[in-house]
Design an enzyme around this catalytic site. Structure first.
Site, PDB file in Angstrom:
ATOM      1  CG  ASP A   1       0.390   0.422   8.385  1.00 55.54           C
ATOM      2  OD1 ASP A   1      -0.200   1.368   8.938  1.00 55.54           O
ATOM      3  OD2 ASP A   1       1.484   0.545   7.812  1.00 55.54           O
TER       4      ASP A   1
ATOM      5  CE  LYS B   1       0.048   1.494   4.618  1.00 57.14           C
ATOM      6  NZ  LYS B   1       1.517   1.539   4.653  1.00 57.14           N
TER       7      LYS B   1
HETATM    8  O1  C5P Z   1       1.936  -0.769  15.008  1.00 55.19           O
HETATM    9  P1  C5P Z   1       3.274  -1.082  14.418  1.00 55.19           P
HETATM   10  O2  C5P Z   1       3.974  -2.194  15.139  1.00 55.19           O
HETATM   11  O3  C5P Z   1       3.234  -1.300  12.952  1.00 55.19           O
HETATM   12  O4  C5P Z   1       4.128   0.219  14.633  1.00 55.19           O
HETATM   13  C1  C5P Z   1       5.512   0.230  14.476  1.00 55.19           C
HETATM   14  C2  C5P Z   1       6.053   1.479  15.132  1.00 55.19           C
HETATM   15  O5  C5P Z   1       5.654   2.635  14.402  1.00 55.19           O
HETATM   16  C3  C5P Z   1       5.566   1.722  16.536  1.00 55.19           C
HETATM   17  O6  C5P Z   1       6.370   1.064  17.477  1.00 55.19           O
HETATM   18  C4  C5P Z   1       5.678   3.220  16.665  1.00 55.19           C
HETATM   19  O7  C5P Z   1       7.025   3.585  16.921  1.00 55.19           O
HETATM   20  C5  C5P Z   1       5.358   3.700  15.270  1.00 55.19           C
HETATM   21  N1  C5P Z   1       3.934   4.100  15.104  1.00 55.19           N
HETATM   22  C6  C5P Z   1       3.483   5.236  15.730  1.00 55.19           C
HETATM   23  N2  C5P Z   1       2.167   5.603  15.582  1.00 55.19           N
HETATM   24  C7  C5P Z   1       1.349   4.891  14.803  1.00 55.19           C
HETATM   25  C8  C5P Z   1       1.802   3.735  14.137  1.00 55.19           C
HETATM   26  C9  C5P Z   1       3.127   3.359  14.315  1.00 55.19           C
HETATM   27  O8  C5P Z   1       4.240   5.909  16.439  1.00 55.19           O
HETATM   28  N3  C5P Z   1       0.079   5.277  14.663  1.00 55.19           N
END
Ligand code: C5P
Length: 300
Positions: free
Chosen positions: A144, A14
């Site tokens: 995501d 995406k």
């Molecule tokens: O949720 P996910 O594991 O994909 O997120 C990876 C990292 O991206 C998180 O640990 C955070 O540092 C950052 N993130 C964030 N805010 C979001 C999504 C991701 O700060 N809404």
């Protein structure tokens, strides 16, 4: 189980056509508003029965180019375990992934794999879980993952990423040139690099939503924005020249995908995209021409 009962699906990369970071949250995440758009760069996922009731995940790279994640790190494995724990089902599965979406490229490939695994195992194990339940498991796996699980190819995504409002698909396919890098950027590092004055800038996704609904590719290109672009470019300054290279080659607009380092240029047509890709190929580790796809996960 007979081979015919094996499930086959694809899960898509995406692009973020719009990504606004509204604020920092107490839980370490950021409050977002984004327009996510699936494209037809896909990984193939196969689900079949396991001999011993275990969950196994086998990952092969379609081009042999990328390092592959450890199995325990693998979002597919975690998706399978979380569905099994949530439902108490005791069956196993053998999952085989053929990877084309670069890992750590900001294209959401791991997230789409996880969403595909949840949807496929829900079918394979005949669990018939509610969509809301699968969305909750998806959000636990990664910010995501809910977008991909929700089904639409284009959505307005809010919250940490767990609130997904499908948007109508654009009336015509959008064509993109992906400029790929084999050196990943870590998402937490890019968020950590965001300066205070780069968070909470007032922006509305409405103009992009309208441009997409109208199929106005030039307007979509003009409106591309991603608040993670400035921090990603500070971490990878060489991306600035590559961005300009895409524009010089004829892209109508250039965006950063997710937290990067993948850059994408929008083209007016498939042939324009192919011509741009040829011109910029030397500036990237790899380039790919892709177009809009109507859903992130597709069963074959
Ligand atoms: O949720 P996910 O594991 O994909 O997120 C990876 C990292 O991206 C998180 O640990 C955070 O540092 C950052 N993130 C964030 N805010 C979001 C999504 C991701 O700060 N809404």
């Amino acid at each position: 189980m007979a081979v015919s009962q094996m499930l086959r699906l694809t899960t898509s990369a995406k692009l973020n056509l719009f990504l606004s970071v509204l604020g920092r949250r107490g839980d370490g995440y950021h409050e977002l508003q984004g327009i996510f758009h699936s494209v037809d760069l896909v990984d193939d996922l196969e689900v079949g029965s396991s001999d011993n009731g275990d969950i196994s995940v086998e990952v092969t790279s379609a081009d042999g180019g990328n390092p592959l994640p450890e199995m325990t790190e693998n979002l597919i494995y975690r998706a399978a375990v979380s569905l099994r724990e949530h439902t108490g089902v005791e069956r196993g599965a053998r999952l085989r992934l053929t990877k084309r979406i670069p890992i750590g490229g900001g294209l959401g490939g791991g997230s789409s794999n996880a969403a595909g695994a949840l949807l496929a195992l829900d079918r394979f194990w005949e669990l018939h879980q509610e969509q809301a339940t699968l969305m909750e498991l998806a959000a636990e796996l990664g910010s995501d993952v809910p977008f991909c699980l929700a089904g639409a190819g284009t959505s307005l995504v809010t919250g940490r990423g767990e609130q997904v409002a499908p948007l109508p698909p654009p009336p015509t396919l959008l064509w993109f040139v992906l400029g790929l890098s084999d050196t990943p950027l870590r998402t937490p590092q890019v968020y950590a690099e965001l300066a205070d004055d780069e968070v909470g800038i007032e922006q509305s996704p409405a103009p992009m939503t309208m441009a997409l609904a109208a199929g106005d590719v030039r307007e979509v290109a003009a409106l591309l924005s991603n608040d993670l672009e400035a921090p990603a470019l500070r971490l990878r300054p060489e991306l600035e020249a590559r961005k300009e290279g895409l524009i010089d080659a004829g892209a109508l607009g250039v965006g950063l995908s997710g937290s990067g380092p993948t850059l994408f240029g929008i083209a007016a047509s498939r042939s324009d995209a192919q011509s741009i890709a040829r011109k910029v190929a030397g500036g990237f580790d790899r380039v790919a021409v892709v177009c809009s796809t109507p859903s992130c996960v597709a069963f074959l």
